[in-house]
Enzyme design. Structure first.
Site, PDB file in Angstrom:
ATOM      1  CE1 TYR A  96     -11.245   4.472   6.545  1.00 61.09           C
ATOM      2  CE2 TYR A  96     -11.381   6.863   6.735  1.00 61.09           C
ATOM      3  CZ  TYR A  96     -10.630   5.698   6.704  1.00 61.09           C
ATOM      4  OH  TYR A  96      -9.259   5.770   6.855  1.00 61.09           O
ATOM      5  N   GLY A  98       0.833  -1.208   0.000  1.00 58.97           N
ATOM      6  CA  GLY A  98       0.000   0.000   0.000  1.00 58.97           C
ATOM      7  C   GLY A  98       0.862   1.250   0.000  1.00 58.97           C
ATOM      8  CD  GLN A  99      -1.002   6.981  -0.659  1.00 53.77           C
ATOM      9  OE1 GLN A  99      -0.946   7.754  -1.586  1.00 53.77           O
ATOM     10  NE2 GLN A  99      -2.054   6.922   0.112  1.00 53.77           N
ATOM     11  CG  LEU A 100       1.893   3.993   6.174  1.00 51.17           C
ATOM     12  CD1 LEU A 100       2.938   5.107   6.265  1.00 51.17           C
ATOM     13  CD2 LEU A 100       0.879   4.113   7.319  1.00 51.17           C
ATOM     14  CE  LYS A 138      -8.597   3.192  10.008  1.00 53.20           C
ATOM     15  NZ  LYS A 138      -7.559   2.224   9.559  1.00 53.20           N
ATOM     16  CB  THR A 148      -8.529   7.844   9.673  1.00 57.12           C
ATOM     17  OG1 THR A 148      -9.032   8.948   8.930  1.00 57.12           O
ATOM     18  CG2 THR A 148      -9.726   7.154  10.323  1.00 57.12           C
ATOM     19  CG  ASP A 149      -8.343  12.930   8.971  1.00 58.13           C
ATOM     20  OD1 ASP A 149      -8.282  11.767   8.517  1.00 58.13           O
ATOM     21  OD2 ASP A 149      -8.541  13.921   8.247  1.00 58.13           O
TER      22      ASP A 149
HETATM   23  N1  NAP Z   1      -5.283   7.329   2.441  1.00 58.31           N
HETATM   24  C1  NAP Z   1      -5.559   8.314   3.277  1.00 58.31           C
HETATM   25  O1  NAP Z   1      -5.734   9.472   2.889  1.00 58.31           O
HETATM   26  C2  NAP Z   1      -5.623   8.034   4.754  1.00 58.31           C
HETATM   27  C3  NAP Z   1      -5.878   9.087   5.651  1.00 58.31           C
HETATM   28  C4  NAP Z   1      -5.882   8.830   7.019  1.00 58.31           C
HETATM   29  C5  NAP Z   1      -5.634   7.542   7.480  1.00 58.31           C
HETATM   30  N2  NAP Z   1      -5.422   6.533   6.594  1.00 58.31           N
HETATM   31  C6  NAP Z   1      -5.178   5.185   7.092  1.00 58.31           C
HETATM   32  O2  NAP Z   1      -3.843   4.858   6.752  1.00 58.31           O
HETATM   33  C7  NAP Z   1      -3.726   3.470   6.483  1.00 58.31           C
HETATM   34  C8  NAP Z   1      -2.959   3.259   5.191  1.00 58.31           C
HETATM   35  O3  NAP Z   1      -3.580   3.943   4.127  1.00 58.31           O
HETATM   36  P1  NAP Z   1      -2.993   3.866   2.641  1.00 58.31           P
HETATM   37  O4  NAP Z   1      -3.420   5.095   1.947  1.00 58.31           O
HETATM   38  O5  NAP Z   1      -1.544   3.492   2.691  1.00 58.31           O
HETATM   39  O6  NAP Z   1      -3.831   2.637   2.085  1.00 58.31           O
HETATM   40  P2  NAP Z   1      -3.608   1.726   0.789  1.00 58.31           P
HETATM   41  O7  NAP Z   1      -2.561   2.294  -0.104  1.00 58.31           O
HETATM   42  O8  NAP Z   1      -4.946   1.446   0.218  1.00 58.31           O
HETATM   43  O9  NAP Z   1      -2.992   0.402   1.401  1.00 58.31           O
HETATM   44  C9  NAP Z   1      -3.763  -0.447   2.190  1.00 58.31           C
HETATM   45  C10 NAP Z   1      -3.164  -1.824   2.096  1.00 58.31           C
HETATM   46  O10 NAP Z   1      -3.980  -2.716   2.855  1.00 58.31           O
HETATM   47  C11 NAP Z   1      -4.255  -3.866   2.071  1.00 58.31           C
HETATM   48  N3  NAP Z   1      -5.531  -4.438   2.462  1.00 58.31           N
HETATM   49  C12 NAP Z   1      -6.770  -3.900   2.290  1.00 58.31           C
HETATM   50  N4  NAP Z   1      -7.701  -4.745   2.753  1.00 58.31           N
HETATM   51  C13 NAP Z   1      -7.036  -5.828   3.224  1.00 58.31           C
HETATM   52  C14 NAP Z   1      -7.442  -7.030   3.815  1.00 58.31           C
HETATM   53  N5  NAP Z   1      -8.734  -7.331   4.006  1.00 58.31           N
HETATM   54  N6  NAP Z   1      -6.489  -7.941   4.191  1.00 58.31           N
HETATM   55  C15 NAP Z   1      -5.183  -7.674   3.988  1.00 58.31           C
HETATM   56  N7  NAP Z   1      -4.729  -6.543   3.413  1.00 58.31           N
HETATM   57  C16 NAP Z   1      -5.654  -5.635   3.031  1.00 58.31           C
HETATM   58  C17 NAP Z   1      -4.263  -3.376   0.650  1.00 58.31           C
HETATM   59  O11 NAP Z   1      -4.054  -4.476  -0.203  1.00 58.31           O
HETATM   60  P3  NAP Z   1      -4.687  -4.480  -1.689  1.00 58.31           P
HETATM   61  O12 NAP Z   1      -3.965  -3.419  -2.435  1.00 58.31           O
HETATM   62  O13 NAP Z   1      -4.406  -5.852  -2.189  1.00 58.31           O
HETATM   63  O14 NAP Z   1      -6.152  -4.196  -1.515  1.00 58.31           O
HETATM   64  C18 NAP Z   1      -3.105  -2.383   0.680  1.00 58.31           C
HETATM   65  O15 NAP Z   1      -1.879  -3.019   0.487  1.00 58.31           O
HETATM   66  C19 NAP Z   1      -5.145   2.917   6.554  1.00 58.31           C
HETATM   67  O16 NAP Z   1      -5.318   2.299   7.791  1.00 58.31           O
HETATM   68  C20 NAP Z   1      -6.041   4.119   6.446  1.00 58.31           C
HETATM   69  O17 NAP Z   1      -7.253   3.933   7.163  1.00 58.31           O
HETATM   70  C21 NAP Z   1      -5.401   6.753   5.251  1.00 58.31           C
END
Ligand code: NAP
Length: 305
Positions: free
Chosen positions: A126, A11-13, A130, A102-103
């Site tokens: 969402y 994923g991104q993070l 969370k 998350t915020d």
């Molecule tokens: N993005 C934002 O703006 C944001 C803001 C605040 C907080 N957050 C939090 O930060 C965290 C990381 O966000 P991100 O943007 O890095 O997310 P991301 O790029 O979508 O990465 C999430 C990862 O989790 C995996 N995943 C999703 N569902 C899963 C499951 N059921 N079992 C195992 N793996 C699973 C995804 O795999 P696949 O690619 O195979 O689906 C992906 O590798 C999350 O917890 C999110 O709630 C995000």
């Protein structure tokens, strides 16, 4: 070598966490959804039993805000029930659990930034799922850290959203020459590289409880878009619009700025301002281009969480 497990490693993070992993006498274990499906409780138990990680970082989430609203069951399955199970299994093998949140656990009605003591009060599915996941981590996990962040952008893009806000803006800006973006939702955009580096620092310092980690400062999505085009050298017209005009029924917090109080009071360092982080990100993904004006002027909607 002590195993350190990153869940959601592609994923991104997750990918920045893996890239920034620097611990001596530890080995990084990266798991994507193909290796570990978080909703499969038996598989989680088996994997943890085999790996016996000293540290688990859970970045996995179902975080497309509109999709969560449409599929409440999935949102709670991934963001809450699976997290509850992970917390219990982490206890069983004695792992320190770092969970990313998350915020959006806040309602965004505050006039000032939210610190770690502020009470969550989510306004959509969402955020609720969370907040419920956080609840289980706090109450079930013996050794845990919850890291809340906001508006993530990273080189890998958000795999769950098919790209992050910056990528979306650059694509729509190049395509249309004009974008319309909400100006009544304010946040602290955060570069996942900076967040990953701070998470490793918090892990090394064995921090517990809740910690807010965002790049410094805040802006509306509209102001964020202006900076994206300014710093990338693209000439794009950015029009401010209201959330109400987007015709969505999903509520979003209007002001979800997080103050990094614990980083400051704990002497854990500070995060750089978001425009600086955005500039580094644009350089890292080669998005700093000089582009002439584009022909079409078609209004598009822009903001995602
Ligand atoms: N993005 C934002 O703006 C944001 C803001 C605040 C907080 N957050 C939090 O930060 C965290 C990381 O966000 P991100 O943007 O890095 O997310 P991301 O790029 O979508 O990465 C999430 C990862 O989790 C995996 N995943 C999703 N569902 C899963 C499951 N059921 N079992 C195992 N793996 C699973 C995804 O795999 P696949 O690619 O195979 O689906 C992906 O590798 C999350 O917890 C999110 O709630 C995000």
């Amino acid at each position: 070598m002590k195993p350190v497990l990153v869940i959601g490693a592609n994923g991104q993070l997750g990918s920045d966490l893996c890239r920034e992993f620097r611990f001596e006498e530890s080995r990084l274990v990266q798991m994507t959804r193909a290796d570990l499906e978080l909703r499969d409780h038996d598989q989680v138990a088996r994997v943890l039993e085999t790996v016996r990680p000293q540290v688990i970082i859970n970045t996995a989430a179902f975080h497309r805000v509109e999709a969560c609203e449409a599929d409440v069951e999935q949102a709670f399955a991934v963001n809450c029930i699976a997290v509850r199970n992970l917390a219990l299994e982490a206890n069983r093998v004695g792992s320190y659990l770092v969970h990313i949140s998350t915020d959006y656990v806040f309602d965004g009605e505050s006039a000032t930034a939210y610190d770690e003591e502020a009470a969550p009060n989510p306004v959509n599915v969402y955020g609720s799922s969370k907040a419920a996941g956080e609840f289980f981590v706090r109450n079930l996990s013996r050794r845990h850290l919850i890291v809340r962040s906001s508006g993530l952008f990273g080189v890998a893009g958000s795999s769950g959203k098919g790209g992050n806000f910056v990528q979306t803006m650059l694509r729509l800006g190049r395509q249309n020459g004009v974008v319309s973006v909400v100006s009544d939702q304010v946040l602290s955009p955060t570069y996942t590289l900076d967040l990953a580096q701070m998470i490793w620092r918090l892990v090394a310092a064995e921090q517990h409880g809740v910690v807010h980690v965002t790049n410094r400062g805040s802006c509306s999505w509209y102001e964020f878009a202006l900076s994206i085009f300014d710093l990338s050298g693209l000439r794009v017209e950015v029009r401010p619009i209201t959330t109400a005009s987007m015709g969505t029924s999903v509520r979003r917090p209007p002001y979800s700025v997080l103050t990094n109080r614990r980083l400051a009071t704990g002497g854990l360092g500070s995060m750089r301002p978001w425009p600086e982080a955005l500039d580094s990100y644009l350089q890292a993904c080669g998005a700093k281009v000089a582009a002439g004006p584009t022909p079409e002027h078609v209004g598009v909607k822009g903001a995602e969480n």
